[in-house]
Design a protein around this motif. Structure first.
Motif, mmCIF file in Angstrom:
data_model
loop_
_atom_site.group_PDB
_atom_site.id
_atom_site.type_symbol
_atom_site.label_atom_id
_atom_site.label_comp_id
_atom_site.label_asym_id
_atom_site.label_seq_id
_atom_site.Cartn_x
_atom_site.Cartn_y
_atom_site.Cartn_z
ATOM 1 N N VAL A 1 49.896 63.786 37.016
ATOM 2 C CA VAL A 1 49.937 64.424 35.740
ATOM 3 C C VAL A 1 48.596 64.236 35.079
ATOM 4 C CG1 VAL A 1 50.816 64.065 33.464
ATOM 5 C CG2 VAL A 1 52.362 63.621 35.282
ATOM 6 N N LEU A 2 47.555 63.264 35.076
ATOM 7 C CA LEU A 2 46.272 63.123 34.318
ATOM 8 C C LEU A 2 45.476 64.132 35.068
ATOM 9 C CD1 LEU A 2 45.946 59.679 33.419
ATOM 10 C CD2 LEU A 2 46.572 61.281 31.839
ATOM 11 N N GLY A 3 45.613 64.046 36.384
ATOM 12 C CA GLY A 3 44.283 64.666 37.190
ATOM 13 C C GLY A 3 43.151 63.980 37.361
ATOM 14 N N PRO A 4 41.937 64.207 37.201
ATOM 15 C CA PRO A 4 40.864 63.552 37.594
ATOM 16 C C PRO A 4 40.765 62.319 37.110
ATOM 17 C CG PRO A 4 40.223 65.967 37.274
ATOM 18 C CD PRO A 4 41.606 65.820 36.940
ATOM 19 N N SER A 5 40.292 61.187 37.782
ATOM 20 C CA SER A 5 40.019 59.874 37.197
ATOM 21 C C SER A 5 39.116 59.464 38.110
ATOM 22 C CB SER A 5 41.464 59.141 36.919
ATOM 23 O OG SER A 5 40.916 57.906 36.483
ATOM 24 N N ASN A 6 38.767 57.965 38.148
ATOM 25 C CA ASN A 6 38.155 57.260 39.217
ATOM 26 C C ASN A 6 38.680 55.913 39.073
ATOM 27 O OD1 ASN A 6 36.587 55.744 37.173
ATOM 28 N ND2 ASN A 6 35.247 57.511 37.020
ATOM 29 N N LEU A 7 38.213 55.132 39.959
ATOM 30 C CA LEU A 7 38.953 53.696 40.023
ATOM 31 C C LEU A 7 38.357 52.947 38.855
ATOM 32 C CD1 LEU A 7 40.313 51.325 41.743
ATOM 33 C CD2 LEU A 7 38.089 50.851 42.792
ATOM 34 N N ARG A 8 37.303 52.918 38.321
ATOM 35 C CA ARG A 8 37.259 52.182 36.953
ATOM 36 C C ARG A 8 38.035 52.590 35.766
ATOM 37 N NH1 ARG A 8 31.958 54.188 34.849
ATOM 38 N NH2 ARG A 8 33.324 55.948 34.105
ATOM 39 N N ASP A 9 38.209 53.818 35.532
ATOM 40 C CA ASP A 9 38.837 54.437 34.592
ATOM 41 C C ASP A 9 40.186 54.140 34.673
ATOM 42 O OD1 ASP A 9 36.391 55.213 33.531
ATOM 43 O OD2 ASP A 9 36.882 57.299 34.044
ATOM 44 N N THR A 10 40.865 54.399 35.978
ATOM 45 C CA THR A 10 42.223 53.833 36.176
ATOM 46 C C THR A 10 42.485 52.416 35.902
ATOM 47 O OG1 THR A 10 42.346 55.582 37.906
ATOM 48 C CG2 THR A 10 44.277 53.946 38.031
ATOM 49 N N LEU A 11 41.794 51.704 36.103
ATOM 50 C CA LEU A 11 42.001 50.192 35.925
ATOM 51 C C LEU A 11 41.980 49.819 34.630
ATOM 52 C CD1 LEU A 11 39.895 48.584 38.870
ATOM 53 C CD2 LEU A 11 42.480 48.819 38.842
ATOM 54 N N THR A 12 41.426 50.615 33.638
ATOM 55 C CA THR A 12 41.382 50.317 32.220
ATOM 56 C C THR A 12 42.917 50.868 31.510
ATOM 57 O OG1 THR A 12 40.382 52.413 31.553
ATOM 58 C CG2 THR A 12 38.996 50.534 32.201
ATOM 59 N N LEU A 13 43.578 51.539 32.274
ATOM 60 C CA LEU A 13 44.801 52.066 31.557
ATOM 61 C C LEU A 13 45.549 50.961 30.984
ATOM 62 C CD1 LEU A 13 45.948 54.681 34.328
ATOM 63 C CD2 LEU A 13 44.900 55.110 32.150
ATOM 64 N N PRO A 14 45.847 49.835 31.289
ATOM 65 C CA PRO A 14 46.730 48.963 30.840
ATOM 66 C C PRO A 14 46.112 48.421 29.410
ATOM 67 C CG PRO A 14 46.769 48.240 33.102
ATOM 68 C CD PRO A 14 45.578 49.265 32.798
ATOM 69 N N ALA A 15 44.829 48.054 29.259
ATOM 70 C CA ALA A 15 44.185 47.896 28.199
ATOM 71 C C ALA A 15 44.095 48.867 27.205
ATOM 72 C CB ALA A 15 42.660 47.531 28.611
ATOM 73 N N ILE B 1 58.047 53.628 34.121
ATOM 74 C CA ILE B 1 58.121 54.306 32.873
ATOM 75 C C ILE B 1 56.798 53.912 32.081
ATOM 76 C CG2 ILE B 1 59.170 54.585 30.697
ATOM 77 C CD1 ILE B 1 61.911 54.351 32.023
ATOM 78 N N LYS B 2 56.442 52.515 32.089
ATOM 79 C CA LYS B 2 55.325 52.260 31.275
ATOM 80 C C LYS B 2 53.864 52.740 31.973
ATOM 81 C CE LYS B 2 55.115 48.820 28.771
ATOM 82 N NZ LYS B 2 55.120 47.380 28.099
ATOM 83 N N ILE B 3 54.108 52.725 33.590
ATOM 84 C CA ILE B 3 52.874 53.188 33.991
ATOM 85 C C ILE B 3 52.676 54.892 33.712
ATOM 86 C CG2 ILE B 3 51.787 53.681 36.393
ATOM 87 C CD1 ILE B 3 53.252 51.103 37.452
ATOM 88 N N ILE B 4 53.681 55.371 33.720
ATOM 89 C CA ILE B 4 53.560 56.733 33.413
ATOM 90 C C ILE B 4 53.031 57.078 31.993
ATOM 91 C CG2 ILE B 4 54.860 58.977 33.019
ATOM 92 C CD1 ILE B 4 56.875 57.990 35.159
ATOM 93 N N LEU B 5 53.451 56.332 31.240
ATOM 94 C CA LEU B 5 53.178 56.357 29.839
ATOM 95 C C LEU B 5 51.542 55.949 29.587
ATOM 96 C CD1 LEU B 5 54.449 57.231 27.260
ATOM 97 C CD2 LEU B 5 55.952 56.992 29.066
#
Length: 229
Positions: A153-167, A3-7
């Motif tokens: 859900v989100l659509g386009p991203s890249n590795l860098r932007d995905t890894l910033t999600l927790p922050a 759930i947290k990952i989805i959010l």
């Protein structure tokens, strides 16, 4: 944990909504992008389009019809103002002090004169919004985006932007509301309300764009590069 990952994804999408879809076509160019997961990315793009068509779109169309315009705008303004400090920090970390100053003025103006951010007098005063997040900060200082990645859900991203999600999630004040289900409900509602203003743009892109996947991919990557300059 799921759930947290989805959010996390939903929250980051609210930043993506800062990027006007109308700008995408103007900024679209063909250039080389690192895309080793192209087959997965195409499949996920199709999944997201199907989810939007049969899930989000009918719900948000109904929400749009039954919810007064002033209420939706107030919620939109409130969440936009809530994210303003994060945009301020993002601009400071890129040494874009003029942009940061304008974001600070927006936050103060809308918080005080806009009744806690429910109204947006700052825009009427000519104070512009300057999108910035951890991904653009890293990009500004030379961290590449890595390979392209389409998220559920989100659509386009890249590795860098995905890894910033927790922050990004933990920088959001809503994430600290207890119990957690309240935080999840508020974040999800804010995401849905914001998305309700973009239905026409999304329809235009999803249903009237030839070669949808490369268009979304290239538009996203170039937009992120522009924000990182």
């Amino acid at each position: 944990m799921k759930i947290k990952i989805i959010l996390l994804l939903l929250l980051t999408y609210s930043f993506a909504l800062d990027q006007n879809f109308e700008d995408f076509e103007q900024e679209y160019k063909n250039y080389q992008i690192n895309d080793p997961l192209v087959n997965y990315n195409k499949a996920m793009t199709h999944f997201n389009m199907t989810l939007y068509t049969y899930g989000f779109r009918p719900i948000l169309k109904a929400y749009d019809q039954v919810t007064p315009q002033f209420f939706r705008v107030g919620v939109k303004n409130f969440f936009d103002n809530l994210f303003s400090p994060m945009r301020f920090v993002g601009n400071v970390l890129q040494f874009k002090f003029e942009n940061a100053g304008e974001e600070f003025k927006r936050f103060i103006t809308n918080t005080i004169m806009g009744f806690g951010g429910l109204m947006d007098p700052a825009s009427k005063m000519g104070l512009k919004k300057h999108p910035a997040d951890l991904g653009t900060v890293l990009g500004h200082w030379g961290v590449g985006g890595g390979f392209h990645l389409v998220l559920p859900v989100l659509g386009p991203s890249n590795l860098r932007d995905t890894l910033t999600l927790p922050a990004i999630w933990y920088a959001n004040p809503v994430s600290y509301i207890e119990p957690q289900w309240v935080s999840i409900t508020i974040s999800t509602y804010g995401f849905g309300n914001e998305l309700s203003f973009k239905l026409d743009e999304i329809d235009e892109i999803y249903y009237n764009t030839p070669n949808l996947y490369p268009f979304l991919r290239d538009a996203y990557e170039q937009r992120r590069q522009e924000l990182s300059k």
